[in-house]
Write a protein that holds these residues in place. Structure first.
Motif, PDB file in Angstrom:
ATOM      1  N   CYS A 379     -20.708 -31.934  85.922  1.00  0.00           N
ATOM      2  CA  CYS A 379     -19.863 -31.055  86.814  1.00  0.00           C
ATOM      3  C   CYS A 379     -18.558 -31.548  86.132  1.00  0.00           C
ATOM      4  N   VAL A 380     -18.228 -32.749  87.080  1.00  0.00           N
ATOM      5  CA  VAL A 380     -16.895 -33.706  86.622  1.00  0.00           C
ATOM      6  C   VAL A 380     -16.778 -33.410  85.119  1.00  0.00           C
ATOM      7  N   ALA A 381     -17.375 -33.782  83.954  1.00  0.00           N
ATOM      8  CA  ALA A 381     -17.023 -34.023  82.175  1.00  0.00           C
ATOM      9  C   ALA A 381     -16.626 -32.206  82.306  1.00  0.00           C
ATOM     10  N   LEU A 382     -17.468 -31.496  82.558  1.00  0.00           N
ATOM     11  CA  LEU A 382     -17.248 -30.765  81.934  1.00  0.00           C
ATOM     12  C   LEU A 382     -16.266 -30.006  82.258  1.00  0.00           C
ATOM     13  N   LEU A 383     -15.151 -30.162  84.078  1.00  0.00           N
ATOM     14  CA  LEU A 383     -14.108 -30.164  84.545  1.00  0.00           C
ATOM     15  C   LEU A 383     -13.387 -29.969  83.807  1.00  0.00           C
ATOM     16  N   MET A 384     -13.062 -31.468  83.721  1.00  0.00           N
ATOM     17  CA  MET A 384     -11.981 -32.264  82.975  1.00  0.00           C
ATOM     18  C   MET A 384     -12.097 -32.067  81.427  1.00  0.00           C
ATOM     19  N   ALA A 385     -13.072 -31.609  81.088  1.00  0.00           N
ATOM     20  CA  ALA A 385     -13.519 -31.283  79.396  1.00  0.00           C
ATOM     21  C   ALA A 385     -12.467 -29.692  79.290  1.00  0.00           C
ATOM     22  N   ALA A 386     -12.595 -28.665  81.055  1.00  0.00           N
ATOM     23  CA  ALA A 386     -11.861 -27.900  80.574  1.00  0.00           C
ATOM     24  C   ALA A 386     -11.343 -27.455  81.017  1.00  0.00           C
ATOM     25  N   GLY A 387      -9.721 -28.255  81.654  1.00  0.00           N
ATOM     26  CA  GLY A 387      -8.344 -29.118  82.170  1.00  0.00           C
ATOM     27  C   GLY A 387      -7.912 -29.380  81.145  1.00  0.00           C
ATOM     28  N   ALA A 388      -8.915 -30.290  80.031  1.00  0.00           N
ATOM     29  CA  ALA A 388      -7.435 -30.671  78.868  1.00  0.00           C
ATOM     30  C   ALA A 388      -6.711 -30.452  78.065  1.00  0.00           C
ATOM     31  N   PRO A 389      -6.752 -29.301  77.783  1.00  0.00           N
ATOM     32  CA  PRO A 389      -6.070 -28.364  76.553  1.00  0.00           C
ATOM     33  C   PRO A 389      -4.560 -27.808  77.812  1.00  0.00           C
ATOM     34  N   PHE A 390      -4.677 -28.197  79.251  1.00  0.00           N
ATOM     35  CA  PHE A 390      -3.016 -28.394  79.263  1.00  0.00           C
ATOM     36  C   PHE A 390      -2.458 -29.039  79.439  1.00  0.00           C
ATOM     37  N   LEU A 391      -3.310 -30.093  78.511  1.00  0.00           N
ATOM     38  CA  LEU A 391      -2.339 -31.762  78.565  1.00  0.00           C
ATOM     39  C   LEU A 391      -1.497 -31.053  77.488  1.00  0.00           C
ATOM     40  N   HIS A 392      -1.523 -30.099  76.419  1.00  0.00           N
ATOM     41  CA  HIS A 392      -0.391 -30.226  75.673  1.00  0.00           C
ATOM     42  C   HIS A 392       0.145 -28.389  76.539  1.00  0.00           C
ATOM     43  N   ALA A 393      -0.125 -28.529  77.432  1.00  0.00           N
ATOM     44  CA  ALA A 393       0.651 -26.858  77.698  1.00  0.00           C
ATOM     45  C   ALA A 393       2.192 -27.383  77.930  1.00  0.00           C
ATOM     46  N   ASP A 394       3.051 -26.109  76.768  1.00  0.00           N
ATOM     47  CA  ASP A 394       4.746 -26.161  76.966  1.00  0.00           C
ATOM     48  C   ASP A 394       5.082 -24.504  77.893  1.00  0.00           C
ATOM     49  N   MET A 395       6.005 -25.391  78.594  1.00  0.00           N
ATOM     50  CA  MET A 395       6.751 -24.524  79.083  1.00  0.00           C
ATOM     51  C   MET A 395       7.860 -23.248  78.406  1.00  0.00           C
ATOM     52  N   ARG A 396       7.509 -22.580  78.673  1.00  0.00           N
ATOM     53  CA  ARG A 396       8.989 -21.751  78.095  1.00  0.00           C
ATOM     54  C   ARG A 396       9.769 -20.614  78.749  1.00  0.00           C
ATOM     55  N   ASN A 397      10.851 -19.672  79.098  1.00  0.00           N
ATOM     56  CA  ASN A 397      10.817 -18.419  80.067  1.00  0.00           C
ATOM     57  C   ASN A 397      10.929 -17.066  78.152  1.00  0.00           C
TER      58      ASN A 397
END
Length: 738
Positions: A379-397
């Motif tokens: 469960c922990v591995a699956l949740l961490m893998a699911a959250g990994a894409p947020f590490l390259h998230a870019d913020m913008r207006n």
């Protein structure tokens, strides 16, 4: 069968919440009348909150916003209305005659500060002609004192150009954009309500097996929305409420109201199944489920209160509106639902038998316990893998891109960006306190020499001692290169007083605030949550575990948000065009809302486990029974919440769509993977250590703990007669003691 004398012997439950339930049951007509007034006033008056909302409220501390305020003070204007004249060459005599005539008419209208077209002389008109000469712009600046009606008059005159000389005209500009954002937000909110309420009613009919029980949560939710609109209207009188706040607060209130009412009605049915009369079942429901609702609302409010730490007006408005919506949802559950149960209680089908101690959820817990370590790790591995894409998230207006592609305001903005580069907003604008000559020297000496700068488009005087410098950058106007240029311009101001503004600067300001104040907000939320869960459980282990599990669940939600809205997965199915990033404040709001909702379900589950633990069950058995007895209601509540969020995600506003998808994913993951697998696995691994606390804290809990378990006096078990259709309450239940 119970008779009046037996019912009169039903013991009274002690406690304030039980007393509140009795009061609302006894005075149910007054309570129902009060909420009816709240709903009517909320719809008639609170509905006007969309008119008074502000599209893009500014911060008094961010440099980009302060620079914009300085320019606005020196050259006040309410905004601009811009028309794109397309379909015929700009030099076509008929088009030219029609445009110049319209420009002259508009310049004479009241409230107009200036009106420009592509047919004058100088650099400004030249920027209003497309590079290929096939289109032109008409730009009208409205005076600071102008009214919306005067802006509408300009819009109508420009729209009247359509078809003249064979040209096609689209009217936009920031004033039109603001109105379209408000209108679209209101439409999406109404659409979300109309889609979700009927669907939730259908699901609740399936859950409860009858329309009477299913309709109560819907009625409570509708009343809560009326109260929420009224509360937000009140806030809009004393502070700027960003337009994007309204649907976000509405969807939260709708979801929580349904969840809380569902919990109350479910507990009422349980008490009726145990043999309680209607009045006794109401007060017992208020004493037990009412405590859970109040405690859950408190945890959600604590999560939202973390937003008060930020100076951003959007986040502050969400915090104020969100907390008020939570309070209203709790108030409706604790007052309106008991009153409605008084009216409809006899028509609500009681379960033929209590929830069995053996079933799908208890068997799942036992299977998980046998493989606790691999299940927890998976469960922990699956949740961490699911959250990994947020590490390259870019913020913008995203600007106009938050609106659907069919919006006239967005079409004008996109056309200007693509075909009128000289008229498009610069990625970075530096406000220089000094005349045009000083600003030009600054541009030549500082700006143009920076790597990443592709050129300086214009130096524009704004008054006698203020100028602006438009700076162009290589690549994405809000990408990493542009943000680096912002940092360099702020590090070297050339000995002048400057303000670095623009879209890239706004993103940098928000990220700086997030880095400086985010840890404080996170600390406040974590501390408040840990304290509340400790007061409920008496353990220091379970609150820490709950916090960590919620963070994992939240990471999965943010990862899904990044994959969909930044990387573009399923964008065609969801009906939007990716902008290459996430709206700056959306991840913060998702954190606050999803964290609060996750704690909502954590409280639902731990409350039942703690109740069983207090009755003497072992930790293992308490977890089995707790998950078994609460699993169905948590799953049902989560399904309803997902329906609510998904319904709002079907709207066209990008920000609302992002919030809807993120929260739907967060709730679905939390109610399934976390509550059904990870929580039982972790509790199995920790065993009796789950309830550990240092001796001083144990003494503190004994003195100040908020025990969720309520000792209910015994009720003589009796069969509840099935109501005859249309007969109302059975006669043998009338006169039940309160």
């Amino acid at each position: 069968m119970r008779n009046a004398s037996t019912a009169a012997a039903d013991p009274v439950v002690r406690g304030r919440l039980a007393a509140l339930g009795r009061f609302c049951f006894r005075h149910r007509r007054w309570v129902l009348g009060f909420w009816a007034v709240v709903l009517v006033v909320g719809v008639l008056i609170g509905g006007r909150v969309f008119e008074g909302s502000v599209a893009g409220a500014s911060s008094a501390t961010a440099e980009a916003d302060r620079g914009s305020a300085v320019v606005a003070a020196a050259d006040p204007a309410r905004g601009a209305v811009t028309a794109v004249v397309d379909g015929r060459p700009a030099d076509d005599p008929a088009v030219r005659a029609a445009v110049t005539r319209a420009t002259a008419d508009i310049a004479a209208l009241p409230g107009v500060s200036s009106a420009l077209d592509a047919y004058g002389s100088g650099p400004a008109p030249a920027a209003l002609r497309s590079a290929d000469g096939t289109a032109s712009l008409v730009t009208v600046r409205m005076a600071d004192t102008s009214t919306p009606a005067q802006a509408d008059a300009v819009t109508h005159r420009l729209a009247a150009l359509n078809g003249q000389g064979g040209a096609h005209v689209t009217v936009g500009g920031d004033l039109v954009l603001q109105q379209e954002v408000k209108k679209q937000t209101e439409q999406d909110t109404r659409f979300g309500e109309m889609v979700t309420l009927p669907l939730t009613l259908v699901v609740m009919v399936l859950v409860f097996g009858g329309l009477a029980a299913a309709s109560l949560p819907v009625i409570g939710a509708v009343a809560s929305v009326g109260g929420a609109l009224l509360a937000m209207f009140g806030f809009s009188r004393i502070m700027d409420i960003d337009t994007s706040v309204l649907p976000i607060a509405t969807v939260l209130g709708l979801g929580l109201s349904i969840d809380y009412a569902l919990l109350m009605v479910n507990r009422f049915r349980e008490e009726r199944g145990h043999g309680a009369g209607i009045a006794a079942a109401v007060e017992r429901t208020a004493a037990t489920a009412g405590r859970t609702v109040a405690f859950s609302g408190l945890t959600v409010a604590v999560a939202l209160s973390g937003l008060f730490v930020f100076t951003s007006p959007v986040l502050g408005a969400v915090a104020a509106a969100g907390v008020s919506v939570v309070v209203i949802a709790v108030a409706a559950a604790l007052t309106l639902i008991p009153a409605l149960l008084g009216f409809a209680g006899s028509r609500i089908k009681a379960p033929a038998a209590p929830v069995p101690d053996e079933g799908f959820f208890s068997r799942t817990v036992r299977r998980v316990r046998k493989r606790a370590v691999p299940v927890a790790l998976a469960c922990v591995a699956l949740l961490m893998a699911a959250g990994a894409p947020f590490l390259h998230a870019d913020m913008r207006n995203s600007g106009a891109a938050v609106l659907p592609a069919s919006s006239a305001g967005r079409q004008v903005a996109d056309t200007i960006d693509q075909r009128f580069p000289q008229a498009a907003a610069a990625p970075i604008t530096v406000v220089v306190e000094g005349g045009a000559r000083v600003a030009q020297a600054y541009a030549d000496d500082v700006v143009a020499k920076l790597p990443g700068v592709s050129g300086v488009r214009a130096v524009t005087p704004v008054g006698d001692s203020l100028s602006t410098v438009d700076v162009l950058v290589h690549g994405d106007p809000q990408g990493g290169q542009a943000k680096q240029v912002v940092q360099e311009l702020r590090a070297d101001r050339g000995g002048l007083k400057t303000y670095v503004t623009g879209g890239a600067a706004s993103v940098v300001d928000f990220k700086d605030e997030l880095m400086s104040r985010g840890p404080w907000a996170l600390g406040l939320v974590a501390a408040g949550t840990l304290v509340l869960l400790f007061l409920m459980t008496g353990s220091v282990v379970m609150p820490v575990k709950a916090l960590l599990m919620n963070l994992l669940s939240l990471g999965a939600s943010l990862g899904a948000l990044t994959l969909v809205f930044q990387d573009g997965y399923f964008s065609g199915l969801l009906g939007f065009s990716p902008t290459g990033g996430l709206e700056t404040f959306i991840p913060v709001l998702v954190f606050a809302f999803a964290f609060g909702l996750s704690m909502d379900y954590e409280v639902f589950l731990l409350a039942r486990i703690k109740e069983l633990r207090d009755k003497g069950h072992s930790c293992t058995r308490a977890v089995e029974l707790g998950v078994q007895r609460s699993g169905r209601i948590i799953t049902s509540a989560a399904l309803l919440m997902v329906i609510v969020f998904a319904g709002f995600a079907l709207g066209d506003m990008l920000m609302v769509k992002q919030m809807g998808i993120a929260l739907a994913v967060a709730v679905a993951v939390d109610a399934t993977l976390v509550r059904c697998l990870l929580v039982p696995a972790a509790m199995s691994l920790f065993g009796e250590f789950n309830w550990w606390a240092p001796a001083p804290l144990r003494r503190l809990h004994r003195r100040f703990g908020l025990s969720e378990h309520v000792e209910l006096p015994a009720i003589e078990p009796t069969a509840i007669p099935a109501p005859r259709p249309g007969t109302g309450e059975p006669k043998d239940l009338v006169g039940t003691a309160v």
